[in-house]
Enzyme design. Structure first.
Site: not given
Length: 157
Positions: A74-76, A112-113, A127
């Site tokens: 749901l992120c733009h 969120m980014e 990693d």
């Protein structure tokens, strides 16, 4: 305060930001990768066989920030104007702090980014170093600052 990603029927929805003003937005997040002291020394001395751990992790984080709407439903999609990722080695505690700053000029924020960028940078450190240290721990990923928009400024104390 209500959850904005659900409509009155409880169905998931993308928040409508059409009427929101475009403002400058910034989000800063942090995370930690704990490791063996020898692993941190190898990173700092650029002795990890896969290459420069911080440079590869920085690129992974930047790419991740740009891919956030493809990863979180749901992120733009946003016009990200800046992503900065810094690594702060802490030899005393045998860990690396990852600090990410994301900026945009848009109708919604970039928290969120920044969180996705920090998370992927941390995963990339893991990693790159897992061949010498499988006991690394990724954690403490959090928002430490945000500004812009209706909700204003947030500062973690």
């Amino acid at each position: 305060m209500s959850l904005t990603h659900f409509d009155e029927k409880g169905q998931a929805r993308m928040v409508d930001v059409t009427g929101k003003p475009v403002t400058e937005r910034i989000a800063i997040t942090e995370g930690i990768v704990k490791m063996k002291p020898e692993t941190l020394k190898m990173i700092l001395n650029r002795e990890i066989a896969k290459g420069d751990v911080f440079q590869v992790a920085r690129l992974a984080g930047i790419m991740a920030a740009k891919m956030t709407p493809h990863l979180i439903p749901l992120c733009h999609p946003l016009p990200i104007t800046s992503v900065e990722i810094d690594f702060e080695p802490d030899e005393e505690n045998s860990q690396v702090k990852i600090k990410t700053t994301v900026k945009t000029t848009s109708q919604t924020g970039v928290e969120m980014e920044a969180m996705v960028a920090t998370s992927l940078a941390a995963l990339t450190v893991y990693d790159m170093c897992k061949a010498v240290d499988k006991e690394m721990i990724i954690g403490d990923i959090k928002l430490v600052y945000k500004a812009g928009g209706k909700s204003g400024e947030f500062v973690r104390v």
